[in-house]
Design an enzyme around this catalytic site. Sequence first.
Site, PDB file in Angstrom:
ATOM      1  N   THR A  94      29.270  41.940  45.644  1.00 23.48           N
ATOM      2  CA  THR A  94      28.219  42.939  45.459  1.00 23.48           C
ATOM      3  C   THR A  94      26.821  42.328  45.332  1.00 23.48           C
ATOM      4  O   THR A  94      25.859  42.892  45.868  1.00 23.48           O
ATOM      5  CB  THR A  94      28.526  43.802  44.214  1.00 23.48           C
ATOM      6  OG1 THR A  94      29.858  44.287  44.332  1.00 23.48           O
ATOM      7  CG2 THR A  94      27.579  44.971  44.096  1.00 23.48           C
ATOM      8  N   LYS A 150      43.745  36.199  46.833  1.00 23.60           N
ATOM      9  CA  LYS A 150      42.976  36.480  45.626  1.00 23.60           C
ATOM     10  C   LYS A 150      43.733  37.566  44.886  1.00 23.60           C
ATOM     11  O   LYS A 150      43.739  38.727  45.294  1.00 23.60           O
ATOM     12  CB  LYS A 150      41.562  36.945  45.986  1.00 23.60           C
ATOM     13  CG  LYS A 150      40.738  37.253  44.763  1.00 23.60           C
ATOM     14  CD  LYS A 150      39.437  37.962  45.082  1.00 23.60           C
ATOM     15  CE  LYS A 150      38.881  38.521  43.791  1.00 23.60           C
ATOM     16  NZ  LYS A 150      37.716  39.390  44.018  1.00 23.60           N
ATOM     17  N   GLY A 158      31.145  43.940  40.015  1.00 22.52           N
ATOM     18  CA  GLY A 158      30.047  44.775  40.508  1.00 22.52           C
ATOM     19  C   GLY A 158      28.972  45.098  39.495  1.00 22.52           C
ATOM     20  O   GLY A 158      28.036  45.832  39.788  1.00 22.52           O
ATOM     21  N   ALA A 210      33.272  37.521  39.903  1.00 18.36           N
ATOM     22  CA  ALA A 210      32.769  38.806  39.401  1.00 18.36           C
ATOM     23  C   ALA A 210      31.705  38.665  38.310  1.00 18.36           C
ATOM     24  O   ALA A 210      31.797  37.805  37.452  1.00 18.36           O
ATOM     25  CB  ALA A 210      33.884  39.690  38.877  1.00 18.36           C
TER      26      ALA A 210
END
Lengths: 259, 66
Positions: free
Chosen positions: A208, A98, A159, A185
């Site tokens: 997250t 990644k 996040g 994300a």
Amino acid sequence: MYDTSLVLGGKEFTSRLIVGTGKYASMEVMREAHEAAGAEIITVAVRRVSLPSGESILDYIDTKRYTLLPNTAGCYTADEAIRTCYLAREAGLGDLVKLEVIGDQRTLFPDVMGLLEATRTLAREGFIVMPYTNDDPVMARKLQDAGAACVMPLGAPIGSGLGIRNPYNIKIILESVTVPVIVDAGVGTASDAAIAMELGCDGVLMNTAIAGAQDAVAMARAMKLAVEAGRLAYRAGRIGKKLYATASSPLEGLPDWTS
Amino acid sequence: MKISVNGKPMEVEPGLTVEGLLTRLDVKREYTAVAVNRDVVRKADYGTVKLSEGDKVEIVRPMGGG
């Protein structure tokens, strides 16, 4: 309904939800969350060992069952990211990476120039490169041309939990490339993941949203269901949007109630 | 001689190999990788790569991340 696999560099995956290993309350919770998410690919960071070296995160990940996806989080140049990938490969973490080349500390937005350079080099060196990029269709196509195995546009900052901020760009990216598109994300809750999949994305990567939830294991299951539901809805073909109502019940055959 | 390991200064005997350093630090070999002065050292070369004064050694492994 029959579905195809997610194919990354010739490897086939049934699950379209990729999850992380950061910020969990405990290693046990992480392990249970991975199970509940039904994930097959799990991201890890590459960091200095603490000396003397103690417990490893891999004591809690069955590496026979899961495919590890080392990331280059924290790298601000192509050179750092490339070296991190070499370290990961030498550590035995495989050749799936990644790729992150970060351009700004506050937003963690990618430095797309460095990202493109690193993608080109790593693809040439035999890595299966999964670049974390912005939601720019032009950059997505350039990454594909540079040899990326997929493109991973952000839905929102890492996040942030803000969801898919620009679904139209994600849609254009889907039309611009032939490699898989994985939203990486920004996902905050299940509906965000479902929206990404309904748009036609091939997968969603998150950390997250699960690890930071009050009940991480329950959220992992919610995400699994959302990704599956979104995928199924996409393949089922949704109805078009209209401004005014269309009756669901027949207009003929109504009883006459006039007196 | 002085080297640095994961950013910390360390005094080691001249001629120490990467293998010798890992043994001395009791580092698990599985899922671990080593770089000396920015270059990755292949596992097969641990026994032959000798460290020199001022070398910067990085020993890494997977950690939690997303």
